[in-house]
Design a protein around this motif. Structure first.
Motif, mmCIF file in Angstrom:
data_model
loop_
_atom_site.group_PDB
_atom_site.id
_atom_site.type_symbol
_atom_site.label_atom_id
_atom_site.label_comp_id
_atom_site.label_asym_id
_atom_site.label_seq_id
_atom_site.Cartn_x
_atom_site.Cartn_y
_atom_site.Cartn_z
ATOM 1 N N GLY A 1 0.421 1.268 5.994
ATOM 2 C CA GLY A 1 0.643 0.259 4.958
ATOM 3 C C GLY A 1 1.822 0.601 4.071
ATOM 4 N N TRP A 2 1.937 1.865 3.699
ATOM 5 C CA TRP A 2 3.056 2.301 2.858
ATOM 6 C C TRP A 2 4.381 2.177 3.625
ATOM 7 C CZ3 TRP A 2 6.645 6.358 3.023
ATOM 8 C CH2 TRP A 2 7.348 6.592 1.835
ATOM 9 N N ALA B 1 3.954 -0.172 -2.448
ATOM 10 C CA ALA B 1 3.063 -0.924 -1.565
ATOM 11 C C ALA B 1 3.007 -2.390 -1.976
ATOM 12 C CB ALA B 1 1.670 -0.318 -1.594
ATOM 13 N N LEU C 1 -3.455 2.788 -1.887
ATOM 14 C CA LEU C 1 -2.119 2.198 -1.882
ATOM 15 C C LEU C 1 -1.850 1.447 -3.182
ATOM 16 C CD1 LEU C 1 -1.806 0.834 1.780
ATOM 17 C CD2 LEU C 1 -0.236 2.448 0.681
ATOM 18 N N SER D 1 0.719 3.873 -5.264
ATOM 19 C CA SER D 1 2.070 3.523 -4.817
ATOM 20 C C SER D 1 2.544 2.213 -5.447
ATOM 21 C CB SER D 1 2.104 3.401 -3.289
ATOM 22 O OG SER D 1 3.345 2.904 -2.853
ATOM 23 N N SER E 1 5.420 -1.441 4.053
ATOM 24 C CA SER E 1 5.860 -2.077 2.798
ATOM 25 C C SER E 1 7.359 -1.942 2.575
ATOM 26 C CB SER E 1 5.094 -1.471 1.616
ATOM 27 O OG SER E 1 3.715 -1.775 1.691
ATOM 28 N N VAL F 1 0.449 -3.964 3.217
ATOM 29 C CA VAL F 1 -0.964 -3.598 3.246
ATOM 30 C C VAL F 1 -1.690 -4.333 4.363
ATOM 31 C CG1 VAL F 1 -3.138 -3.743 1.965
ATOM 32 C CG2 VAL F 1 -1.082 -2.912 0.831
#
Length: 876
Positions: free
Chosen positions: A867-868, A825, A818, A822, A871, A830
């Motif tokens: 997590g993505w 993120a 991440l 990304s 975010s 996260v």
């Protein structure tokens, strides 16, 4: 002088703790069974319901001929009484319970359960029964309670049965007195604590004839515990009897039967006998009839019936008298059911002579496990003749003495390791030297160290053990490093080198925040302590099997030696001991493989033929399943496991930082990847060669292994020359200690850099001293965890290592990906991803929807995706 005293004490412990046993089974007796009510003598009971409840041996029901033998007109009597054999210190005594079982019956089944001794089926003097009941011993009062249980679908007697994990399986039997053999297969799941909810289920039957008086046992097939069915006799409609010598296995995991032997070579002459599991892959038959004398007796009896039906004359009467005398002589002079204990290895499918009984074997009874021993209560020793004796069989852990030369070699090896720690301690001026080697490590040494850390005792022992027990399904797993190496070189190493970090988790604070750095670092430290437990415990099994040294003493010795040189020498000592152990272990594996090839008739080609015939070279299982070790599981699981290991594991990242340049760091990764090819082939083929060797020489295999991870060290100790075996055993310990030292140093690095120095604690303590204190605490914690593992029942340490890898740090790979891949993120997203990933990992471990190799993949993917996604809902 102190070093000399240390190794004097070390050698004293090794020598004084060793012992040797000559036999795998040791025989003794308990007090004989007391008489039934109304009788002064106990001739013994055939077909009793036997088992253990609350540490009391129970023998109930059964039948005998109390007055006269059957050929003298004796009548068979069935009983409903319960006998209890109780312990009182070292003494044992029988007690007759006031309670009675519901029927005067025998020849049924009995299995110990939390609800009591579960008894089911059997027959009385005039009928077969389908009822079941529990015999529950109450230790506070010494009384016995009888309660009813789930009824069998049909009346059944003289069947085979065994408990596999939490399921009872029943095969074959007879449903009416004097009836034919049945082809019936039933199961009863007893995992529910409430017996009222237990229910018998019918399952598909084996490929083969119906049978009664067969034998069953539970044992592992190398992957899972299975139900094994042997021998018996097929009683047909016309009264003809066919003696069976075949063998079958039912795998509850895939719900399928497989043929072990068609019986043409009569490998299993064990009808009506007893069997019990020994070690990780052996079934011992402590008795059994080959049926030849029974068929002879039946032939004589048939001749008598024919003569009786013939017209009477002097010739017929004379012939009848002779044949009756022949039958009498046959019965009175019957030699019994033999005294050889036959062993059967469920991996090699070979039978062999395991031991010799002190007297003739006892049939028409069951083998009962009581603690670590097996009990054969009463039973039949000749047709119509019982015995009141209670045979106790103790499984003895066999060990091979190491020669004095071997012990000296091991001691010298330990001495060299400690000297290396002392040598490099002179170069440790600060924490940069202690944790990063001052950037002085050449790329080839760093590469060998990466390879050695991944190699370790786990590869040296668990991979050959896995291929010995199964096949090459895991080969693809090791090859995935080639798919991951470019990702590590182009994605991870540049980040860590440019940031000039000491730990990988410093990057997490730079990219996200301190909380995520601490989560990553603490997860890594916990994982390393768990890993240390595995790599300490594994070679301890080897030393225990090979020399008889107590497993806890072995763990302590290796933990202390590794701790000594790691505390002194830092990462430099760790890396150069890795280099030495790679040379020793690869050389030892090649030498062992060469000696196996020379030992087996036909050499290399014979090994290949044997392995191919037994499907040992299965590499690509293309089944669309994520629960079996298919090629899809190996590829997906291997890629994510390697990304997690090589991209986020501080033990690996730390080595990337010890070289002078990024180019050398890249070269070290390729060195590890390239070495993986020959090493994987060598170690996988060692396991296959061991399979061929022990199939050719079954008596050379130690039957007492509690798991198969000690198979290679056993070969080393029992087959290799003195000195060579000591060097390879020392190499195994060095491999374990090198992995330990890597874990100690890297976990201490993580604690010191990410926690202690980060918060500025103990400013008056010199950083180098603090680093050594942290190393000491981590080393002791890992050693204590190994002690805990030594008390657990673990079938495969390779599997346990994969569980630790996937469940503890599976989400960390997702966190790093991440951060690197990304821009969207952020720290809050996260944190959500980590939390959800942990929940998913707990569910995966509980319900096991995928193979354990996939645990890293589920951790990485669940963390990355959630997590993505999360975010997007937060702004920073």
């Amino acid at each position: 002088m102190k070093m000399k005293y240390f190794f004097s004490i070390l050698l004293f412990f090794i020598i004084s703790a060793t012992h040797a046993e000559n036999h795998y089974l040791k025989f003794s007796s308990f007090p004989e069974l007391p008489p039934n009510t109304g009788y002064f003598i106990q001739p013994g009971l055939a077909g009793p319901y036997s088992g253990v409840d609350d540490d009391v041996l129970i023998v109930a029901g059964g039948a005998n001929f109390p007055d006269k033998v059957p050929w003298e007109g004796g009548t068979k009597v069935y009983y409903n009484e319960i006998f209890l054999l109780q312990k009182n210190g070292d003494a044992y005594s029988w007690k007759k319970s006031e309670a009675k079982i519901p029927f005067a019956a025998g020849y049924g089944g009995a299995v110990s359960t939390p609800a009591g001794l579960f008894c089911f089926g059997g027959n009385t003097s005039n009928e077969c029964i389908s009822e079941s009941w529990f015999i529950n011993y109450i230790p506070e009062t010494g009384a016995v309670e009888i309660t009813s249980g789930p009824q069998l679908p049909v009346p059944l007697t003289n069947f085979a049965f065994a408990k596999v994990d939490n399921t009872i399986f029943v095969a074959g039997g007879i449903s009416e007195p004097g009836g034919t053999s049945k082809k019936i297969f039933l199961s009863l799941d007893i995992s529910n604590a409430t017996p009222d909810e237990w229910k018998w289920e019918s399952l598909p039957e084996w490929e083969g004839p119906p049978r009664a008086f067969s034998i069953a046992a539970a044992q592992s097939n190398g992957v899972t515990n299975c139900f094994y069915l042997f021998s018996g006799r097929n009683i047909k409609q016309n009264g003809e009897v066919e003696i069976l010598y075949d063998a079958h296995v039912y795998n509850p995991l895939i719900k399928q039967w497989s043929l072990i032997s068609d019986g043409k070579n009569k490998e299993f002459p064990v009808m009506a006998g007893t069997a019990f599991p020994v070690g990780a892959s052996t079934i011992a038959f402590s008795s059994g009839a080959n049926g030849e004398l029974m068929l002879k007796q039946m032939g004589i009896e048939k001749h008598i019936e024919e003569l009786k039906a013939a017209d009477k004359n002097e010739t017929v009467d004379s012939e009848l008298a002779k044949v009756q005398q022949k039958l009498l002589s046959h019965l009175e002079n019957h030699p019994g059911f033999g005294n050889k204990v036959i062993g059967f290895n469920t991996l090699t499918n070979k039978t062999f002579e395991l031991a010799t009984l002190p007297e003739t074997g006892q049939v028409t009874t069951t083998a009962v496990q009581w603690g670590n021993d097996f009990i054969i209560p009463s039973g039949e020793i000749r047709p119509g003749i019982r015995t009141p004796k209670i045979l106790k069989i103790q499984v003895v852990k066999d060990a091979k003495h190491l020669s004095l030369l071997d012990i000296v070699v091991i001691g010298l090896y330990f001495l060299v390791l400690s000297w290396m720690g002392y040598f490099f301690s002179k170069r440790q001026k600060d924490t940069n030297d202690y944790f990063k080697g001052g950037g002085r490590i050449p790329w080839w040494a760093a590469g060998l160290s990466i390879f050695g850390t991944a190699l370790s005792a786990i590869t040296f022992m668990a991979i050959p053990a896995k291929t010995f027990a199964t096949d090459w399904s895991y080969f693809t797993l090791n090859m995935t490093i080639f798919l991951v190496a470019p990702v590590i070189i182009f994605l991870f190493i540049p980040f860590f080198r440019k940031l000039n970090v000491t730990t990988a988790y410093e990057y997490l604070e730079n990219r996200f925040n301190l909380t995520i750095r601490l989560i990553g670092s603490l997860s890594f430290i916990v994982y390393q302590i768990g890993r240390m437990g595995v790599v300490l415990f594994l070679p301890s099994i080897a030393l225990n099997v090979v020399t008889g040294i107590d497993i806890f003493l072995c763990i302590a010795l290796m933990g202390i030696v590794a701790l000594v040189y790691t505390m002194m020498g830092g990462i430099e000592a760790v890396i150069w001991t890795d280099v030495m152990q790679v040379i020793v272990l690869l050389g030892g594996a090649i030498l062992s493989l060469s000696l196996i090839i020379l030992k087996i008739d036909g050499g290399f080609s014979s090994i290949v033929e044997t392995a191919a015939a037994n499907h040992k070279f299965n590499v690509f299982d293309l089944t669309l399943s994520l629960k079996q070790p298919t090629v899809w599981v190996m590829l997906l699981g291997g890629i994510f496991a390697n990304i997690t290991t090589y991209g986020t594991d501080q033990t690996m990242v730390q080595r990337y930082l010890t070289t002078k340049t990024q180019k050398e760091a890249n070269q070290s990764v390729w060195t590890n990847a390239i070495l993986t090819i020959p090493a994987t082939i060598i170690f996988f083929f060692v396991g296959t060669a061991l399979f061929a060797f022990y199939k050719a020489f079954p008596t050379e295999l130690n039957s007492t292994f509690s798991n198969n991870d000690a198979i290679f060290p056993w070969y080393i100790a029992s087959q290799l020359p003195a000195g060579i075996s000591g060097l390879l055993i020392a190499g195994i310990f060095a491999a374990a200690m090198s992995s330990l030292s890597s874990s100690m140093n890297s976990a201490a690095t993580a604690y010191s850099t990410d926690i202690h120095f980060r918060f500025g604690w103990s400013k008056n303590t010199k950083p180098l001293k603090l680093a050594r204190i942290a190393t000491f605490i981590v080393g002791i914690s890992g050693t204590l965890f190994a002690f805990m593992m030594a008390t657990m029942d673990i079938q495969s340490l390779w599997d346990e290592f994969q569980k630790v890898l996937g469940l503890v740090i599976g989400s960390l790979g997702g966190v790093f990906l991440l951060g690197i891949l990304s821009k969207k993120a952020n720290s809050k997203g996260v944190l959500v991803g980590i939390f959800i990933s942990i929940m998913i990992q707990i569910l995966v471990a509980t319900y096991q929807p995928v193979h354990l190799i996939m645990y890293s993949a589920t951790g990485v993917l669940s963390c990355f995706v959630t997590g993505w996604t999360a975010s997007w809902f937060f702004k920073e």
